[in-house]
Design a protein around this motif. Structure first.
Motif, PDB file in Angstrom:
ATOM      1  N   LEU A  45       0.830  -1.198   0.000  1.00  0.00           N
ATOM      2  CA  LEU A  45       0.000   0.000   0.000  1.00  0.00           C
ATOM      3  C   LEU A  45       0.871   1.258   0.000  1.00  0.00           C
ATOM      4  CD1 LEU A  45      -2.461  -1.199   2.779  1.00  0.00           C
ATOM      5  CD2 LEU A  45      -2.972  -1.050   0.338  1.00  0.00           C
ATOM      6  N   TRP A  47       0.469   5.425   0.611  1.00  0.00           N
ATOM      7  CA  TRP A  47      -0.345   6.590   0.971  1.00  0.00           C
ATOM      8  C   TRP A  47      -0.066   7.691  -0.036  1.00  0.00           C
ATOM      9  CZ3 TRP A  47       0.850  11.651   2.527  1.00  0.00           C
ATOM     10  CH2 TRP A  47      -0.213  12.382   3.085  1.00  0.00           C
ATOM     11  N   TYR A  59       0.379  15.746   0.936  1.00  0.00           N
ATOM     12  CA  TYR A  59       0.668  14.842  -0.175  1.00  0.00           C
ATOM     13  C   TYR A  59       1.926  14.023   0.081  1.00  0.00           C
ATOM     14  CZ  TYR A  59      -2.621  17.813  -2.722  1.00  0.00           C
ATOM     15  OH  TYR A  59      -3.735  18.509  -3.112  1.00  0.00           O
ATOM     16  N   ASN A  60       1.951  12.843  -0.534  1.00  0.00           N
ATOM     17  CA  ASN A  60       3.160  12.021  -0.604  1.00  0.00           C
ATOM     18  C   ASN A  60       4.239  12.826  -1.326  1.00  0.00           C
ATOM     19  OD1 ASN A  60       5.097  10.166  -1.782  1.00  0.00           O
ATOM     20  ND2 ASN A  60       3.691   8.507  -1.282  1.00  0.00           N
ATOM     21  N   TYR A 100      -9.922   7.039  15.022  1.00  0.00           N
ATOM     22  CA  TYR A 100      -9.019   6.593  16.078  1.00  0.00           C
ATOM     23  C   TYR A 100      -9.039   5.079  16.246  1.00  0.00           C
ATOM     24  CZ  TYR A 100      -6.860   5.908  20.607  1.00  0.00           C
ATOM     25  OH  TYR A 100      -6.056   5.463  21.623  1.00  0.00           O
ATOM     26  N   TRP A 105     -12.695   1.979   4.812  1.00  0.00           N
ATOM     27  CA  TRP A 105     -12.181   1.941   3.449  1.00  0.00           C
ATOM     28  C   TRP A 105     -13.296   1.764   2.436  1.00  0.00           C
ATOM     29  CZ3 TRP A 105      -6.751   1.645   2.154  1.00  0.00           C
ATOM     30  CH2 TRP A 105      -5.912   1.705   3.273  1.00  0.00           C
TER      31      TRP A 105
ATOM     32  N   ASP B   1      10.903  12.114   5.627  1.00  0.00           N
ATOM     33  CA  ASP B   1       9.784  11.198   5.776  1.00  0.00           C
ATOM     34  C   ASP B   1      10.177  10.053   6.718  1.00  0.00           C
ATOM     35  OD1 ASP B   1       8.576  11.259   2.284  1.00  0.00           O
ATOM     36  OD2 ASP B   1       8.919  12.857   3.772  1.00  0.00           O
ATOM     37  N   ILE B  34      -1.009   1.724  13.057  1.00  0.00           N
ATOM     38  CA  ILE B  34      -2.132   0.818  12.826  1.00  0.00           C
ATOM     39  C   ILE B  34      -1.621  -0.405  12.074  1.00  0.00           C
ATOM     40  CG2 ILE B  34      -4.313   0.507  11.587  1.00  0.00           C
ATOM     41  CD1 ILE B  34      -4.966   3.321  11.905  1.00  0.00           C
ATOM     42  N   PHE B  36      -3.041  -3.378   9.553  1.00  0.00           N
ATOM     43  CA  PHE B  36      -4.152  -3.780   8.694  1.00  0.00           C
ATOM     44  C   PHE B  36      -3.936  -5.212   8.213  1.00  0.00           C
ATOM     45  CE2 PHE B  36      -6.262   0.245   8.213  1.00  0.00           C
ATOM     46  CZ  PHE B  36      -5.262   1.217   8.238  1.00  0.00           C
ATOM     47  N   PRO B  44      -8.224  -3.232   2.854  1.00  0.00           N
ATOM     48  CA  PRO B  44      -7.588  -3.482   4.155  1.00  0.00           C
ATOM     49  C   PRO B  44      -8.602  -3.375   5.293  1.00  0.00           C
ATOM     50  CG  PRO B  44      -6.236  -2.024   2.823  1.00  0.00           C
ATOM     51  CD  PRO B  44      -7.551  -2.155   2.118  1.00  0.00           C
ATOM     52  N   TYR B  49      -5.020  -0.698  16.545  1.00  0.00           N
ATOM     53  CA  TYR B  49      -4.811   0.745  16.409  1.00  0.00           C
ATOM     54  C   TYR B  49      -4.059   1.263  17.625  1.00  0.00           C
ATOM     55  CZ  TYR B  49      -8.793   1.330  19.601  1.00  0.00           C
ATOM     56  OH  TYR B  49      -9.634   1.282  20.689  1.00  0.00           O
ATOM     57  N   TYR B  50      -3.431   2.410  17.446  1.00  0.00           N
ATOM     58  CA  TYR B  50      -2.570   2.999  18.476  1.00  0.00           C
ATOM     59  C   TYR B  50      -1.638   1.941  19.077  1.00  0.00           C
ATOM     60  CZ  TYR B  50      -1.189   6.709  21.653  1.00  0.00           C
ATOM     61  OH  TYR B  50      -0.484   7.674  22.313  1.00  0.00           O
ATOM     62  N   HIS B  87      -0.158  -5.140   6.847  1.00  0.00           N
ATOM     63  CA  HIS B  87       0.524  -3.873   6.599  1.00  0.00           C
ATOM     64  C   HIS B  87       0.499  -3.025   7.856  1.00  0.00           C
ATOM     65  CE1 HIS B  87      -0.167  -4.639   2.231  1.00  0.00           C
ATOM     66  NE2 HIS B  87      -1.372  -5.035   2.619  1.00  0.00           N
ATOM     67  N   LEU B  89       1.022   1.002   9.298  1.00  0.00           N
ATOM     68  CA  LEU B  89       0.947   2.388   8.862  1.00  0.00           C
ATOM     69  C   LEU B  89       1.238   3.296  10.044  1.00  0.00           C
ATOM     70  CD1 LEU B  89       0.047   4.706   6.870  1.00  0.00           C
ATOM     71  CD2 LEU B  89      -2.259   4.407   7.824  1.00  0.00           C
ATOM     72  N   TYR B  94       2.953  13.543   8.841  1.00  0.00           N
ATOM     73  CA  TYR B  94       2.761  13.548   7.396  1.00  0.00           C
ATOM     74  C   TYR B  94       4.092  13.780   6.693  1.00  0.00           C
ATOM     75  CZ  TYR B  94      -2.236  13.371   7.934  1.00  0.00           C
ATOM     76  OH  TYR B  94      -3.511  12.944   8.231  1.00  0.00           O
ATOM     77  N   PRO B  95       4.327  13.134   5.545  1.00  0.00           N
ATOM     78  CA  PRO B  95       3.439  12.182   4.888  1.00  0.00           C
ATOM     79  C   PRO B  95       3.350  10.856   5.652  1.00  0.00           C
ATOM     80  CG  PRO B  95       5.543  12.218   3.775  1.00  0.00           C
ATOM     81  CD  PRO B  95       5.604  13.296   4.797  1.00  0.00           C
ATOM     82  N   LEU B  96       2.159  10.288   5.704  1.00  0.00           N
ATOM     83  CA  LEU B  96       1.983   8.984   6.317  1.00  0.00           C
ATOM     84  C   LEU B  96       2.751   7.947   5.500  1.00  0.00           C
ATOM     85  CD1 LEU B  96      -1.823   8.957   7.224  1.00  0.00           C
ATOM     86  CD2 LEU B  96       0.093  10.096   8.374  1.00  0.00           C
ATOM     87  N   PHE B  98       3.464   3.585   4.955  1.00  0.00           N
ATOM     88  CA  PHE B  98       3.189   2.188   5.205  1.00  0.00           C
ATOM     89  C   PHE B  98       4.494   1.403   5.242  1.00  0.00           C
ATOM     90  CE2 PHE B  98      -1.376   1.536   4.810  1.00  0.00           C
ATOM     91  CZ  PHE B  98      -1.821   2.638   4.098  1.00  0.00           C
ATOM     92  N   SER B 100       6.239  -2.237   4.049  1.00  0.00           N
ATOM     93  CA  SER B 100       6.206  -2.868   2.728  1.00  0.00           C
ATOM     94  C   SER B 100       5.288  -4.079   2.649  1.00  0.00           C
ATOM     95  CB  SER B 100       7.623  -3.256   2.307  1.00  0.00           C
ATOM     96  OG  SER B 100       8.214  -4.041   3.319  1.00  0.00           O
TER      97      SER B 100
END
Lengths: 115, 107
Positions: A45, A47, A59-60, A100, A105, B1, B34, B36, B44, B49-50, B87, B89, B94-96, B98, B100
């Motif tokens: 995935l 982002w 943005y990425n 949270y 999705w 990043d 997180i 997934f 996903p 979480y957290y 996955h 995350l 930011y940027p968020l 993931f 691989s």
């Protein structure tokens, strides 16, 4: 019930612009963030970017020069536009709402970049 | 990043095994992570979480933990329905980003 649904063309020609729409229901775009995430076939995935609840965007770094995210709150829609598409932009594109306790999705939309 | 280094990229385990997948963060992310689960052809699904909290409806055999910059997802006793991609995350900054991804197969 929170729902997100992506829509857009399944096939885009190289060098053209991709336009996708995420239509949401069950929540307000002025209260929650919506993100775009993509996944090349058989890969992980990525982002892409975020529309914040207050209208700000992030943005990425790798996509920033080609990517734009906008919204129409009256229509409950978030838009993705990405230009100069190449074959490695092929994949499934998701919109997702952060939360949270876990993210919501959409089902995703497959986009193929090919002539 | 912030870079998220996920390992292993794939693994095979037997039913009933204890399985652990790890993401290492290149910077401090607090517990803003997180996990997934993703099955073929599906979106996903949030599992943890957290970093350590079980998402709604997730079986109790799943757990999340942290040790320094390493974040782990553990399945205490593998079941066939757990065959999927996983996955991580980070949403600290930011940027968020993931990890691989890890492909978990059943032997």
């Amino acid at each position: 019930q929170v729902q997100l649904k992506e829509s857009g063309p399944g096939l885009v020609q190289p060098s053209q612009t991709l336009s996708l729409t995420c239509t949401v229901s069950g929540f307000s775009l002025t209260s929650y963030n919506v993100h775009w995430v993509r996944q090349p076939p058989g890969k992980g995935l990525e982002w892409m970017g975020r529309m914040r609840y207050n209208g700000d965007t992030s943005y990425n770094s790798a996509l920033k020069s080609r990517l734009s995210i906008s919204r129409d709150t009256s229509k409950n829609q978030v838009f993705l536009k990405m230009n100069s598409l190449q074959t490695d932009d092929t994949g499934t594109y998701y919109c997702t709402r952060d939360n949270y306790g876990g993210w919501y999705w959409g089902q995703g939309v497959m986009v193929t970049v090919s002539s | 990043d912030i870079q998220m280094t996920q390992s292993p990229s794939s693994m095979s385990a037997s039913l009933g095994d204890r399985v652990t997948i790890t993401c290492q963060a290149s910077q401090d992310i607090g517990n803003n992570l997180i996990w997934f689960q993703q099955k073929p052809g599906k979106s996903p699904r949030p599992m943890i979480y957290y970093a350590t909290n079980l998402a709604n409806g997730v079986p109790s055999r799943f757990s999340g933990s942290r040790s320094g910059s390493d974040y782990s997802l553990t399945i205490s006793s593998l079941e066939s329905e757990d065959m999927a991609d996983y996955h991580c995350l980070q949403y600290k900054q930011y940027p968020l980003t993931f990890g691989s991804g890890t492909k978990l197969e059943i032997k």
